[in-house]
Design a protein around this motif. Structure first.
Motif, PDB file in Angstrom:
ATOM      1  N   PHE A  95       9.131   6.408   4.982  1.00  0.00           N
ATOM      2  CA  PHE A  95       9.618   6.174   3.623  1.00  0.00           C
ATOM      3  C   PHE A  95       9.695   7.434   2.776  1.00  0.00           C
ATOM      4  O   PHE A  95       9.909   7.349   1.578  1.00  0.00           O
ATOM      5  N   HIS A  96       9.548   8.600   3.374  1.00  0.00           N
ATOM      6  CA  HIS A  96       9.672   9.836   2.604  1.00  0.00           C
ATOM      7  C   HIS A  96      11.116   9.969   2.101  1.00  0.00           C
ATOM      8  O   HIS A  96      12.065   9.943   2.876  1.00  0.00           O
ATOM      9  N   GLY A  97      11.249  10.050   0.793  1.00  0.00           N
ATOM     10  CA  GLY A  97      12.576  10.185   0.205  1.00  0.00           C
ATOM     11  C   GLY A  97      13.399   8.912   0.227  1.00  0.00           C
ATOM     12  O   GLY A  97      14.604   8.940  -0.017  1.00  0.00           O
ATOM     13  N   ARG A  98      12.757   7.798   0.530  1.00  0.00           N
ATOM     14  CA  ARG A  98      13.445   6.505   0.590  1.00  0.00           C
ATOM     15  C   ARG A  98      12.721   5.510  -0.297  1.00  0.00           C
ATOM     16  O   ARG A  98      11.531   5.613  -0.542  1.00  0.00           O
ATOM     17  N   HIS A  99      13.442   4.509  -0.717  1.00  0.00           N
ATOM     18  CA  HIS A  99      12.836   3.408  -1.461  1.00  0.00           C
ATOM     19  C   HIS A  99      12.014   2.565  -0.502  1.00  0.00           C
ATOM     20  O   HIS A  99      12.343   2.450   0.668  1.00  0.00           O
ATOM     21  N   THR A 100      10.954   1.951  -1.020  1.00  0.00           N
ATOM     22  CA  THR A 100      10.132   1.119  -0.145  1.00  0.00           C
ATOM     23  C   THR A 100      10.649  -0.296  -0.098  1.00  0.00           C
ATOM     24  O   THR A 100      11.189  -0.852  -0.934  1.00  0.00           O
ATOM     25  N   LEU A 127       0.820  -1.219   0.000  1.00  0.00           N
ATOM     26  CA  LEU A 127       0.000   0.000   0.000  1.00  0.00           C
ATOM     27  C   LEU A 127       0.850   1.263   0.000  1.00  0.00           C
ATOM     28  O   LEU A 127       0.464   2.269  -0.594  1.00  0.00           O
ATOM     29  N   ILE A 128       1.997   1.217   0.631  1.00  0.00           N
ATOM     30  CA  ILE A 128       2.900   2.371   0.596  1.00  0.00           C
ATOM     31  C   ILE A 128       3.404   2.592  -0.831  1.00  0.00           C
ATOM     32  O   ILE A 128       3.478   3.732  -1.297  1.00  0.00           O
ATOM     33  N   CYS A 129       3.724   1.517  -1.531  1.00  0.00           N
ATOM     34  CA  CYS A 129       4.115   1.650  -2.940  1.00  0.00           C
ATOM     35  C   CYS A 129       2.974   2.263  -3.747  1.00  0.00           C
ATOM     36  O   CYS A 129       3.204   3.144  -4.579  1.00  0.00           O
ATOM     37  N   CYS A 130       1.756   1.805  -3.507  1.00  0.00           N
ATOM     38  CA  CYS A 130       0.592   2.376  -4.200  1.00  0.00           C
ATOM     39  C   CYS A 130       0.429   3.845  -3.863  1.00  0.00           C
ATOM     40  O   CYS A 130       0.126   4.670  -4.731  1.00  0.00           O
ATOM     41  N   TYR A 131       0.641   4.198  -2.600  1.00  0.00           N
ATOM     42  CA  TYR A 131       0.558   5.594  -2.156  1.00  0.00           C
ATOM     43  C   TYR A 131       1.576   6.451  -2.899  1.00  0.00           C
ATOM     44  O   TYR A 131       1.281   7.577  -3.286  1.00  0.00           O
ATOM     45  N   LYS A 132       2.762   5.914  -3.096  1.00  0.00           N
ATOM     46  CA  LYS A 132       3.786   6.673  -3.817  1.00  0.00           C
ATOM     47  C   LYS A 132       3.435   6.847  -5.287  1.00  0.00           C
ATOM     48  O   LYS A 132       3.848   7.820  -5.908  1.00  0.00           O
ATOM     49  N   ILE A 164      -5.200  -2.131   8.993  1.00  0.00           N
ATOM     50  CA  ILE A 164      -4.631  -1.109   8.111  1.00  0.00           C
ATOM     51  C   ILE A 164      -5.753  -0.219   7.597  1.00  0.00           C
ATOM     52  O   ILE A 164      -6.797  -0.701   7.171  1.00  0.00           O
ATOM     53  N   ASN A 165      -5.514   1.084   7.654  1.00  0.00           N
ATOM     54  CA  ASN A 165      -6.433   2.033   7.034  1.00  0.00           C
ATOM     55  C   ASN A 165      -5.594   3.097   6.321  1.00  0.00           C
ATOM     56  O   ASN A 165      -4.373   3.115   6.433  1.00  0.00           O
ATOM     57  N   PHE A 166      -6.278   3.961   5.588  1.00  0.00           N
ATOM     58  CA  PHE A 166      -5.550   4.937   4.776  1.00  0.00           C
ATOM     59  C   PHE A 166      -4.687   5.860   5.632  1.00  0.00           C
ATOM     60  O   PHE A 166      -3.564   6.187   5.250  1.00  0.00           O
ATOM     61  N   GLN A 167      -5.178   6.271   6.780  1.00  0.00           N
ATOM     62  CA  GLN A 167      -4.402   7.172   7.638  1.00  0.00           C
ATOM     63  C   GLN A 167      -3.084   6.529   8.067  1.00  0.00           C
ATOM     64  O   GLN A 167      -2.051   7.199   8.108  1.00  0.00           O
ATOM     65  N   LYS A 168      -3.119   5.233   8.375  1.00  0.00           N
ATOM     66  CA  LYS A 168      -1.887   4.523   8.749  1.00  0.00           C
ATOM     67  C   LYS A 168      -0.923   4.423   7.570  1.00  0.00           C
ATOM     68  O   LYS A 168       0.282   4.576   7.734  1.00  0.00           O
TER      69      LYS A 168
END
Length: 93
Positions: free
Chosen positions: A88-93, A48-53, A75-79
């Motif tokens: 993961f800001h500025g980092r690879h997931t 989901l973090i990859c999808c968010y990016k 897990i929810n969107f806020q999490k």
């Protein structure tokens, strides 16, 4: 050298221009269906973090669909948003 964001440009372009609204809804549903077989919440979160990016609405659409299907991973969107921005800001997931 490519920036972290460059890794997601092609997927973002496809998400925004290559899919209709209905196709996006089908994508969310298909992903959530596949999530039934994923037992580890950390794997779901990483995906989901990859999808968010790729695009915030991509992750949100999946999270909304998870809620409809009463996903029990916690897990929810806020999490997803918080984890993506803090860890993961500025980092690879």
């Amino acid at each position: 050298y490519l920036s972290i964001d460059d890794e997601y440009k092609q997927a973002r372009y496809f998400y925004l221009t290559g899919l209709s609204e209905q196709e996006r809804k089908n994508l969310y549903s298909n992903i959530v269906h596949g999530f039934k077989y994923v037992k580890r919440p950390d794997i779901k979160m990483r995906f989901l973090i990859c999808c968010y990016k790729v695009h915030e609405n991509y992750a949100k659409g999946i999270c909304d669909e998870m809620a409809k299907h009463q996903d029990t991973s916690g897990i929810n969107f806020q999490k997803v948003q918080k984890t993506a921005n803090e860890q993961f800001h500025g980092r690879h997931t």
